[in-house]
Enzyme design. Structure first.
Site, mmCIF file in Angstrom:
data_model
loop_
_atom_site.group_PDB
_atom_site.id
_atom_site.type_symbol
_atom_site.label_atom_id
_atom_site.label_comp_id
_atom_site.label_asym_id
_atom_site.label_seq_id
_atom_site.Cartn_x
_atom_site.Cartn_y
_atom_site.Cartn_z
ATOM 1 N N SER A 264 -65.205 40.537 6.140
ATOM 2 C CA SER A 264 -64.291 40.034 7.177
ATOM 3 C C SER A 264 -63.492 41.111 7.890
ATOM 4 C CB SER A 264 -63.319 39.023 6.567
ATOM 5 O OG SER A 264 -64.008 37.902 6.092
ATOM 6 N N LYS B 21 -56.795 32.005 6.715
ATOM 7 C CA LYS B 21 -56.428 33.215 7.465
ATOM 8 C C LYS B 21 -55.528 32.880 8.653
ATOM 9 C CE LYS B 21 -60.605 35.635 6.094
ATOM 10 N NZ LYS B 21 -61.969 36.028 6.459
#
Length: 188
Positions: free
Chosen positions: A62, A105
């Site tokens: 990520s 997130k």
């Protein structure tokens, strides 16, 4: 730092994150001309990327767009815009691939006070899962390529000053010796 094409990544990072860092560097090296680097820049330079350990070990793809952006920012001298966060995996060809954990997130980004979030285009359906308050507070940029990420995250490059007669006069005036004054005029 001065060196010979060295690259090291330190911190509490796993194998996948190390691979992401190497992919980021390879992308940057292959696009050095676009970034404004001399062809032999990497022949004379070592790069050390440190990911602070924090509370837990980190691993996963990520951070690929973030590491790529950090390298381009460092090497081009273009700062990252304030209030911008990002996530996404980067391929060697500069594609931005989707990642997991988008809801978590984005909630964390909201809590941290970020304003703009850059996400992989293919993660757009994940935005439906966000609480309305989080969706309203964040502006999303959906990126398909690293170029999309860089355009949205980095400040514009400084424009070179145009040389005009005024600039030429200013330059020559500043290159002449300073005028002598009294101690009152020029305190030490």
């Amino acid at each position: 730092m001065p060196g010979t094409k060295g690259f090291q990544i330190t911190g509490s990072v796993g194998n996948v994150m190390q691979e992401s860092a190497r992919a980021a560097l390879s992308y940057v090296r292959s696009h050095a001309d676009e970034i404004g680097l001399h062809r032999d820049f990497f022949d004379k330079t070592d790069i050390h990327m440190h990911i602070p350990a924090g509370a837990q070990p980190k691993d996963g793809p990520s951070a690929g767009v973030t590491m790529t952006t950090a390298l381009v920012s460092l090497l081009s001298g273009r700062p990252v815009k304030k209030g911008v966060g990002m996530t996404g995996e980067v391929t060697l060809r500069g594609q931005v691939l989707p990642v997991g954990g988008i809801k978590e997130k984005m909630i964390a980004a909201h809590r941290a006070g970020l304003k703009t979030i850059i996400l992989p285009k293919r993660n757009e359906p994940d935005l439906e899962e966000l609480p309305a308050e989080v969706r309203k507070s964040l502006s999303f940029v959906l990126a398909g390529t690293v170029n999309d990420v860089l355009q949205a995250s980095l400040e514009k490059p400084a424009r070179p000053e145009k040389k005009t007669a005024k600039n030429k006069n200013t330059k020559s005036a500043s290159s002449s010796p300073p005028a002598q004054g009294t101690a009152k005029d020029n305190p030490a």
